[in-house]
Design a protein around this motif. Sequence first.
Motif, mmCIF file in Angstrom:
data_model
loop_
_atom_site.group_PDB
_atom_site.id
_atom_site.type_symbol
_atom_site.label_atom_id
_atom_site.label_comp_id
_atom_site.label_asym_id
_atom_site.label_seq_id
_atom_site.Cartn_x
_atom_site.Cartn_y
_atom_site.Cartn_z
ATOM 1 N N ALA A 1 10.934 5.800 10.256
ATOM 2 C CA ALA A 1 11.145 4.886 11.690
ATOM 3 C C ALA A 1 12.133 5.161 12.555
ATOM 4 C CB ALA A 1 11.415 2.981 11.511
ATOM 5 N N MET B 1 3.644 3.482 14.526
ATOM 6 C CA MET B 1 3.784 4.024 12.784
ATOM 7 C C MET B 1 3.429 2.706 12.973
ATOM 8 S SD MET B 1 7.016 5.129 11.556
ATOM 9 C CE MET B 1 7.432 4.019 9.475
ATOM 10 N N ASP C 1 1.024 1.958 9.399
ATOM 11 C CA ASP C 1 1.653 1.703 8.405
ATOM 12 C C ASP C 1 1.813 0.700 8.260
ATOM 13 O OD1 ASP C 1 1.995 4.935 8.518
ATOM 14 O OD2 ASP C 1 4.228 4.553 7.685
ATOM 15 N N ILE C 2 1.689 -0.398 9.237
ATOM 16 C CA ILE C 2 1.613 -1.932 8.961
ATOM 17 C C ILE C 2 0.475 -2.784 9.111
ATOM 18 C CG2 ILE C 2 2.786 -3.985 9.100
ATOM 19 C CD1 ILE C 2 4.789 -2.395 8.033
ATOM 20 N N TRP D 1 0.435 -1.063 -0.053
ATOM 21 C CA TRP D 1 -0.104 0.066 0.633
ATOM 22 C C TRP D 1 0.966 1.273 -0.040
ATOM 23 C CZ3 TRP D 1 -0.365 -4.131 3.187
ATOM 24 C CH2 TRP D 1 0.006 -4.105 5.074
ATOM 25 N N LYS D 2 2.452 1.180 -0.498
ATOM 26 C CA LYS D 2 2.334 2.435 -0.620
ATOM 27 C C LYS D 2 3.878 2.530 -1.244
ATOM 28 C CE LYS D 2 4.180 3.480 4.501
ATOM 29 N NZ LYS D 2 3.761 4.239 5.143
ATOM 30 N N VAL E 1 10.669 -0.045 14.298
ATOM 31 C CA VAL E 1 9.340 1.306 13.910
ATOM 32 C C VAL E 1 8.587 1.386 15.133
ATOM 33 C CG1 VAL E 1 7.144 1.279 12.673
ATOM 34 C CG2 VAL E 1 9.373 0.480 11.557
ATOM 35 N N PRO E 2 8.414 1.845 15.632
ATOM 36 C CA PRO E 2 7.810 2.095 16.804
ATOM 37 C C PRO E 2 6.029 1.873 16.991
ATOM 38 C CG PRO E 2 8.457 4.486 15.839
ATOM 39 C CD PRO E 2 9.220 3.814 14.661
#
Lengths: 245, 260
Positions: A92, B172, B176-177, A79-80, B168-169
């Motif tokens: 990140a 996020m 994002d995932i 999706w990116k 990755v925090p």
Amino acid sequence: MARLKVENLSFSFGYETILDDISFEVNEGEVVSIVGPSGGGKTTLLRLCAGLLDRQEGKIENSFETQSIAFQDPRLLPWKNTLDNISFGLKALGVPTKERDARAREIALQFDLEESDLTKFPKELSGGMSQRVSFARALVTKPKLLFLDEPFSALDIGLKRELQDHVMRLIDKKEITIFFITHDIMEAIRLSDKILLLAPDPGHIVKIFEFDKPQAERNDEYVYAETAKILSDREIIETFELELK
Amino acid sequence: MKSLLKILRDFPAYLWSGWGALASIFLFIAAWEIGNQVYGDLILPSPLETFQTLGALFGDSEFIENLMITLKRAMVGFGVSLVLGTALGLLAGFFVTASIVSRPIVTILMGMPPIAWIVLAMIWFGMGDATVEFTVIVASLPIVFVGALQGTRTLEDKFEEMADIFKVPKMMKFFDIYLPHIFSYVFPAWVAALGMAWKIVVMAELLATSDGLGAALAMARSQLDTATALAIVVAMVGLLMVAEYIFLEPIKREVEKWRD
Ligand SMILES: Nc1ncnc2c1ncn2[C@@H]1O[C@H](COP(=O)(O)OP(=O)(O)OP(=O)(O)O)[C@@H](O)[C@H]1O
Ligand SMILES: [Mg+2]
């Protein structure tokens, strides 16, 4: 000096022993590659070293501050778009949008992606393009230790050479340490200080080949000559079950 | 926000692509006209008469009131299903035991005919809002639940691993995932649940209440006023189509653009 040191490492998935008593060292600034037959446990070893799998027996010491991986499958987020996939690691780290876009764009163009590819989704990319995006994502964060799992396997010889040269420049400047899986012996000889030969069932290291000549001075003759030498090595022949004619 | 702008920007092109759909609607109306000429006005009023009746209905305050009542019931039921179904589905998805336990319950809920629920609800809640809303919820909540459950169960470990490597925090990681993946399952489920809610609300009203579109439909039937009955049906279908094609479809396209 930072290093990755593996001592007497063994690992099993269920009852199946995958790795047996592995020991080696990767020192700062070195390039160490692993070659070995498919299914021999190379990716498993890499995941253990990167801390993605829990260690069962033996010791792993990894004192590098930052690390990243270019996985065997590209693992781009569907999706990116290309740009956002490359800059994922930067996001990140909390790098501001503008800067991370600029850095991602720069490295993408260096890797021969077109401006128009930057807004494409992974489904619109070819296999080799995805691989370059994945490699760019791993490199753009400037990790101290880089794990590469067959990063160039889907590239044509020209592109492969270009990316190898890119890696070589980083090595030359001593900016990076690389732990590298490859099926391409010539590539391993061009780039590595050490090549570990991993034989399967269960995975163990049969032999370590060392190369002292600095990477920048390795011309094609050198690579060809060393490749010929390695291909006639008894352990290599046995491990890969090469039939000599 | 960015995607909202994108949806608006793509909207004219999307409308243009609707000509095909429009053509097929006109074809359908033509067939309807033929049906009218074969069977006569009592069985199947002509499209013209129906649309005229529809126009008159929209000038009638009693009809508008009924429409609003029905809309309110549908939205309450759908809203509860959406919020509760999504929340429960996510929860069940993140815990293996919960997803195993909930499976048979969902199968029962999905397999139970809505009419049976209406009968039970009439016994439990009497005639009125609660019966209708309850029926809408039991019929549409499982759809949302299953969508959210599947979205969560199908999250891929390989992306999780990739995110871990890049440290990755948590926030996020979620945005994002997890979210894009889950949303691509949940959103179509919301759309399906909305359609279900709209159908069930009218059915429940027809049997269990004295107001709302369903009740108006029952009234038209008892008076053999076929034109009004058809006009109400057209209004119901039309509203659902507007909701689907003007609002939901463009969002769905944007959300799922990255899919193969
Ligand atoms: N998650 C897993 N669960 C169970 N077994 C696994 C898992 N991952 C790998 N294996 C097994 O471990 C062995 C080694 O796999 P690995 O991926 O490390 O091989 P590899 O050397 O990287 O092979 P290739 O060169 O084909 O990539 C294989 O027999 C494989 O079936
Ligand atoms: Mg592998």
